[in-house]
Design an enzyme around this catalytic site. Sequence first.
Site, PDB file in Angstrom:
ATOM      1  N   LYS A  11       0.829  -1.205   0.000  1.00 26.70           N
ATOM      2  CA  LYS A  11       0.000   0.000   0.000  1.00 26.70           C
ATOM      3  C   LYS A  11       0.871   1.266   0.000  1.00 26.70           C
ATOM      4  O   LYS A  11       2.102   1.178   0.196  1.00 26.70           O
ATOM      5  CB  LYS A  11      -0.921  -0.054   1.218  1.00 26.70           C
ATOM      6  CG  LYS A  11      -1.911  -1.232   1.192  1.00 26.70           C
ATOM      7  CD  LYS A  11      -2.811  -1.231   2.432  1.00 26.70           C
ATOM      8  CE  LYS A  11      -3.812  -2.374   2.396  1.00 26.70           C
ATOM      9  NZ  LYS A  11      -4.723  -2.346   3.566  1.00 26.70           N
ATOM     10  N   TYR A  51     -12.233  -2.634  -2.851  1.00 26.58           N
ATOM     11  CA  TYR A  51     -12.798  -2.664  -1.492  1.00 26.58           C
ATOM     12  C   TYR A  51     -14.332  -2.712  -1.495  1.00 26.58           C
ATOM     13  O   TYR A  51     -14.957  -2.373  -0.486  1.00 26.58           O
ATOM     14  CB  TYR A  51     -12.278  -1.467  -0.678  1.00 26.58           C
ATOM     15  CG  TYR A  51     -10.846  -1.655  -0.216  1.00 26.58           C
ATOM     16  CD1 TYR A  51     -10.491  -2.719   0.622  1.00 26.58           C
ATOM     17  CD2 TYR A  51      -9.835  -0.792  -0.634  1.00 26.58           C
ATOM     18  CE1 TYR A  51      -9.181  -2.911   1.041  1.00 26.58           C
ATOM     19  CE2 TYR A  51      -8.517  -0.976  -0.219  1.00 26.58           C
ATOM     20  CZ  TYR A  51      -8.200  -2.035   0.624  1.00 26.58           C
ATOM     21  OH  TYR A  51      -6.901  -2.223   1.034  1.00 26.58           O
ATOM     22  N   PHE A  59     -15.069   2.830   7.443  1.00 29.89           N
ATOM     23  CA  PHE A  59     -13.694   2.988   6.957  1.00 29.89           C
ATOM     24  C   PHE A  59     -13.584   2.904   5.438  1.00 29.89           C
ATOM     25  O   PHE A  59     -12.482   3.021   4.892  1.00 29.89           O
ATOM     26  CB  PHE A  59     -12.760   1.968   7.630  1.00 29.89           C
ATOM     27  CG  PHE A  59     -13.070   0.524   7.339  1.00 29.89           C
ATOM     28  CD1 PHE A  59     -12.595  -0.098   6.188  1.00 29.89           C
ATOM     29  CD2 PHE A  59     -13.844  -0.229   8.219  1.00 29.89           C
ATOM     30  CE1 PHE A  59     -12.867  -1.433   5.925  1.00 29.89           C
ATOM     31  CE2 PHE A  59     -14.118  -1.571   7.966  1.00 29.89           C
ATOM     32  CZ  PHE A  59     -13.632  -2.169   6.816  1.00 29.89           C
ATOM     33  N   ARG A 104       2.977  -6.436   9.225  1.00 25.65           N
ATOM     34  CA  ARG A 104       2.258  -5.380   9.940  1.00 25.65           C
ATOM     35  C   ARG A 104       2.771  -5.227  11.372  1.00 25.65           C
ATOM     36  O   ARG A 104       2.868  -4.121  11.907  1.00 25.65           O
ATOM     37  CB  ARG A 104       0.760  -5.684   9.925  1.00 25.65           C
ATOM     38  CG  ARG A 104       0.117  -5.467   8.542  1.00 25.65           C
ATOM     39  CD  ARG A 104      -1.229  -6.155   8.447  1.00 25.65           C
ATOM     40  NE  ARG A 104      -1.977  -5.784   7.254  1.00 25.65           N
ATOM     41  CZ  ARG A 104      -3.117  -6.382   6.896  1.00 25.65           C
ATOM     42  NH1 ARG A 104      -3.620  -7.372   7.619  1.00 25.65           N
ATOM     43  NH2 ARG A 104      -3.763  -5.985   5.813  1.00 25.65           N
ATOM     44  N   HIS A 117      -1.724  -5.578   1.631  1.00 25.15           N
ATOM     45  CA  HIS A 117      -3.008  -6.269   1.439  1.00 25.15           C
ATOM     46  C   HIS A 117      -2.708  -7.659   0.904  1.00 25.15           C
ATOM     47  O   HIS A 117      -1.803  -7.832   0.095  1.00 25.15           O
ATOM     48  CB  HIS A 117      -3.877  -5.519   0.417  1.00 25.15           C
ATOM     49  CG  HIS A 117      -5.019  -6.354  -0.086  1.00 25.15           C
ATOM     50  ND1 HIS A 117      -6.231  -6.388   0.571  1.00 25.15           N
ATOM     51  CD2 HIS A 117      -5.119  -7.219  -1.131  1.00 25.15           C
ATOM     52  CE1 HIS A 117      -7.029  -7.254  -0.078  1.00 25.15           C
ATOM     53  NE2 HIS A 117      -6.376  -7.755  -1.108  1.00 25.15           N
ATOM     54  N   GLU A 128      -9.657 -10.590  -7.259  1.00 21.93           N
ATOM     55  CA  GLU A 128      -8.668  -9.510  -7.191  1.00 21.93           C
ATOM     56  C   GLU A 128      -7.605  -9.644  -8.278  1.00 21.93           C
ATOM     57  O   GLU A 128      -7.186  -8.636  -8.865  1.00 21.93           O
ATOM     58  CB  GLU A 128      -8.027  -9.488  -5.794  1.00 21.93           C
ATOM     59  CG  GLU A 128      -9.037  -9.058  -4.730  1.00 21.93           C
ATOM     60  CD  GLU A 128      -8.542  -9.158  -3.290  1.00 21.93           C
ATOM     61  OE1 GLU A 128      -9.258  -8.679  -2.381  1.00 21.93           O
ATOM     62  OE2 GLU A 128      -7.446  -9.714  -3.048  1.00 21.93           O
TER      63      GLU A 128
HETATM   64  P1  IDP Z   1      -7.588  -7.050   5.753  1.00 21.73           P
HETATM   65  O1  IDP Z   1      -6.839  -6.025   4.931  1.00 21.73           O
HETATM   66  O2  IDP Z   1      -6.731  -7.591   6.855  1.00 21.73           O
HETATM   67  O3  IDP Z   1      -8.237  -8.130   4.934  1.00 21.73           O
HETATM   68  P2  IDP Z   1     -10.238  -5.888   6.083  1.00 21.73           P
HETATM   69  O4  IDP Z   1     -11.106  -6.051   7.287  1.00 21.73           O
HETATM   70  O5  IDP Z   1     -10.641  -6.617   4.847  1.00 21.73           O
HETATM   71  O6  IDP Z   1      -8.752  -6.259   6.526  1.00 21.73           O
HETATM   72  O7  IDP Z   1     -10.165  -4.334   5.790  1.00 21.73           O
HETATM   73  C1  IDP Z   1      -9.646  -3.860   4.574  1.00 21.73           C
HETATM   74  C2  IDP Z   1      -8.751  -2.660   4.842  1.00 21.73           C
HETATM   75  O8  IDP Z   1      -9.552  -1.554   5.277  1.00 21.73           O
HETATM   76  C3  IDP Z   1      -7.710  -2.841   5.953  1.00 21.73           C
HETATM   77  O9  IDP Z   1      -6.548  -3.510   5.532  1.00 21.73           O
HETATM   78  C4  IDP Z   1      -7.433  -1.398   6.340  1.00 21.73           C
HETATM   79  O10 IDP Z   1      -6.582  -0.776   5.381  1.00 21.73           O
HETATM   80  C5  IDP Z   1      -8.827  -0.787   6.225  1.00 21.73           C
HETATM   81  N1  IDP Z   1      -9.531  -0.844   7.508  1.00 21.73           N
HETATM   82  C6  IDP Z   1     -10.230  -1.882   8.020  1.00 21.73           C
HETATM   83  N2  IDP Z   1     -10.770  -1.591   9.204  1.00 21.73           N
HETATM   84  C7  IDP Z   1     -10.419  -0.314   9.465  1.00 21.73           C
HETATM   85  C8  IDP Z   1     -10.678   0.574  10.550  1.00 21.73           C
HETATM   86  O11 IDP Z   1     -11.342   0.248  11.546  1.00 21.73           O
HETATM   87  N3  IDP Z   1     -10.120   1.820  10.451  1.00 21.73           N
HETATM   88  C9  IDP Z   1      -9.394   2.224   9.382  1.00 21.73           C
HETATM   89  N4  IDP Z   1      -9.130   1.415   8.336  1.00 21.73           N
HETATM   90  C10 IDP Z   1      -9.634   0.160   8.372  1.00 21.73           C
HETATM   91 MG    MG Z   2      -9.833  -8.106   3.595  1.00 22.25          MG
END
Ligand code: IDP
Ligand code: MG
Length: 151
Positions: A11, A51, A59, A104, A117, A128
């Site tokens: 990212k 997304y 978010f 991370r 990601h 994707e």
């Molecule tokens: P992942 O990337 O681990 O699969 P997801 O729940 O699919 O996590 O969320 C996608 C992306 O959205 C996260 O990687 C992060 O960049 C962002 N994100 C998710 N939850 C939050 C939040 O509570 N605050 C800010 N950004 C978030």
């Molecule tokens: Mg995800």
Amino acid sequence: MAKEQTFVMIKPDGVQRGLIGNVINRFEQKGIKLVAMKLVSVSKDLAEKHYGVHKGKPFFEPTVKYITSSPVVAMVLEGENAIEIVRGMMGKTNPSEASPGTIRGDFGQFIGRNIVHGSDGKDTAEFEINLWFSKEELTSYTRIDEPWLTE
Ligand code: IDP
Ligand code: MG
């Protein structure tokens, strides 16, 4: 176990903070094969599609803004059980909860800036990869260490 392909993205924060080499190095050393890679300035349309499952969540808009704010490195990685292995190497979504030793966990602090990601399942990976890459961009080759990765 089966050979899988997964979509991985470094990212904007990962690119800006000079972490591209470190992140790719981890996958290379693990023996996961890089089959496609490019540096991309992500459009709003692509970010919203990527997304799409999170549309409506608080978010969603900030994440689209984050992903379109500076170039990302988009990759397709391949290997046995690659989807789960890559997710494990990335660590929990929130870097403050991610274990040391994960990408991370080693480099991040905040959920909204979590560096990488990776696809979370087979269907997501297929979606994707097709979203980010054309068929012609995917390579097919044997890595010389492949016979040494399994029994
Ligand atoms: P992942 O990337 O681990 O699969 P997801 O729940 O699919 O996590 O969320 C996608 C992306 O959205 C996260 O990687 C992060 O960049 C962002 N994100 C998710 N939850 C939050 C939040 O509570 N605050 C800010 N950004 C978030
Ligand atoms: Mg995800």
